[in-house]
Design a protein around this motif. Structure first.
Motif, short mmCIF file in Angstrom:
data_model
loop_
_atom_site.label_atom_id
_atom_site.label_comp_id
_atom_site.label_asym_id
_atom_site.label_seq_id
_atom_site.Cartn_x
_atom_site.Cartn_y
_atom_site.Cartn_z
N ASN A 56 -11.92 1.02 7.02
CA ASN A 56 -11.78 0.23 5.88
C ASN A 56 -11.14 1.42 4.21
OD1 ASN A 56 -13.95 -1.98 6.91
ND2 ASN A 56 -15.55 -1.04 5.80
N ASP A 59 -7.65 0.68 5.42
CA ASP A 59 -7.40 -0.41 3.91
C ASP A 59 -6.88 -0.41 3.03
OD1 ASP A 59 -7.02 -1.78 6.71
OD2 ASP A 59 -8.65 -2.87 6.82
N GLU A 60 -7.88 0.13 2.45
CA GLU A 60 -8.04 0.37 1.05
C GLU A 60 -7.11 1.38 0.57
OE1 GLU A 60 -12.74 0.78 -0.81
OE2 GLU A 60 -11.60 2.12 -1.00
N GLU A 69 1.36 3.21 6.29
CA GLU A 69 1.60 3.04 7.28
C GLU A 69 2.95 3.36 7.80
OE1 GLU A 69 -0.80 -0.96 8.89
OE2 GLU A 69 1.42 -1.27 10.27
#
Ligand SMILES: [Zn+2]
Length: 408
Positions: A56, A59-60, A69
């Motif tokens: 989480n 992603d945030e 990434e």
């Protein structure tokens, strides 16, 4: 300049379950910054957060542009994990050192790399003039970097708010007594500003980018225009109750000595050991308007005024080194700041033999004194690091006395 991944860093542990999302975000950013790149499972292992919490947060952070990434990297059997890194272009911080005779402005990106540095001489140190240069330097750096501004740190020579010591001497800034510097500077540039004393910021810079990288307890003897001391204890700056800890420049070293122009006492250390004191000696010999490069050149020529000053400085600093060791028991003392490296090295060489202290151990990992690595930009780098690591470093966050993060 980049922050090196460093195995000896104390690793902050995440809070699990997600009691404090803000804290966990910092833990993740910090661990990724230290290792340059990591996969999610590795992050979870190092931070002791659940894989779901890490997924989480990652992603945030990627969504906000703070992390990026990098694709997959081979690591043994099976599908290699996707690697993540701090996004250097996710934002930047600005650090400004306002010294009595110059202003240094630097910009660091989110990975801690130096993206810009500027030095301008300050002929008139009154607030109005300082504020106008401050605003124009900031505007220039913001235009040139272009990405998101995450924070501004400013360092100014201390001490702050001392009666009878209100910024009248040549090593301090006139006209700032009684003013809320953070407020005034913030108004001048239209952005919140963190203000710190120059020696403490210099110590933070050495801790994060320089000689103090893997040292969690050290003292930073800082040559600004005057002389200051930054203290790193257990990896974080020690400031004292009012932000004035380490004001060694105004410790009496010569009873009935010369009058200190800043505080009015007699025989203060910085009256003998400081860039200001050196320039005063040179002026006495008819040499004025000395810039950094001129000092370097005079030293290389073994100019007698410099030779004598170095010997005197070492004579006064030796007992001070032993006293600091006896009081604070640091792993080492790092010397740095606005003097050429060669002059600082020369002072350190003249300190030998140091007086006996609690640091006089036969087995030492580090020398008792060493030179810093961040040079003339030290304090400004530390200033830029303050908001940066307020954001990414859980360890320093505590010491910066930011409000505790609210539960998510
Ligand atoms: Zn003084």
């Amino acid at each position: 300049m980049t922050i090196h991944p460093n195995g000896k860093h104390s690793i902050a542990i995440g809070k699990n379950p997600e009691r404090s999302r803000e804290h966990n975000r910092r833990v993740v950013l910090d661990i990724v910054r230290q290792h340059e790149m990591l996969g999610r499972a590795h992050i979870a292992k190092l931070t002791q957060l659940t894989p779901q919490a890490v997924a989480n947060i990652v992603d945030e952070l990627v969504g906000e542009g703070l992390m990026m990434e990098l694709g997959r990297r081979r690591s043994g059997r099976g599908q290699p994990p996707i690697q993540f890194a701090v996004n250097p272009d996710g934002g930047f911080t600005i650090g400004v050192e306002i010294a009595a005779d110059h202003i240094v402005t630097v910009a660091l990106d989110l990975s801690g790399r130096l993206r810009e540095s500027r030095v301008v001489a300050l002929r008139d140190p009154t607030p109005d003039h300082v504020l106008s240069i401050f605003a124009s330097e900031l505007a220039a750096v913001r235009t040139s970097i272009g990405s998101k501004l995450l924070g501004i740190g400013v360092v100014m020579p201390g001490p702050f708010e001392i009666e009878g010591m209100t910024s009248v001497g040549p090593t301090t800034l006139p006209g700032w007594g009684g003013r809320d510097a953070a407020q005034v500077l913030g108004d001048a540039c239209g952005h919140a500003v963190i203000v710190e004393n120059d020696a403490t910021a210099a110590a933070v810079a050495e801790r994060l980018f320089g000689a103090g990288l893997s040292i969690s307890n050290f003292c930073m003897v800082y040559f600004g225009v005057g002389l200051g001391l930054g203290i790193i204890q257990d990896g974080a700056p020690y400031r004292g109750a009012f932000g004035n800890a380490g004001e060694i420049g105004h410790v009496t070293v010569v009873p009935k000595g010369k009058k200190c122009p800043s505080c009015g006492q007699l025989g203060c250390l910085e009256g003998y050991v400081s860039t200001y004191a050196l320039k005063e000696e040179l002026a006495g010999a008819g040499i004025t308007e000395m810039e950094f490069a001129d000092l370097e050149q005079l030293h290389a020529q073994n100019h007698p005024v410099i030779v004598e000053w170095v010997e005197d400085a070492a004579t006064y600093l030796g007992p001070m080194v032993a006293m600091l060791e006896n009081i604070l028991d640091p792993q080492t003392l790092i010397f740095g700041g606005a003097l050429p490296d060669a002059i600082i090295d020369d002072v350190l060489a003249h300190l030998a033999p140091l007086p006996t202290s609690v640091a006089s151990r036969r087995q030492r990992d580090l020398p008792r004194v060493m030179r810093g690595k961040t040079g003339q930009l030290t304090a400004a780098l530390g200033a830029a690091a303050l908001p940066l690591f307020d954001m990414v470093t859980p360890k320093l966050e505590l010491s910066l006395q930011t409000p505790a993060a609210a539960p998510a």
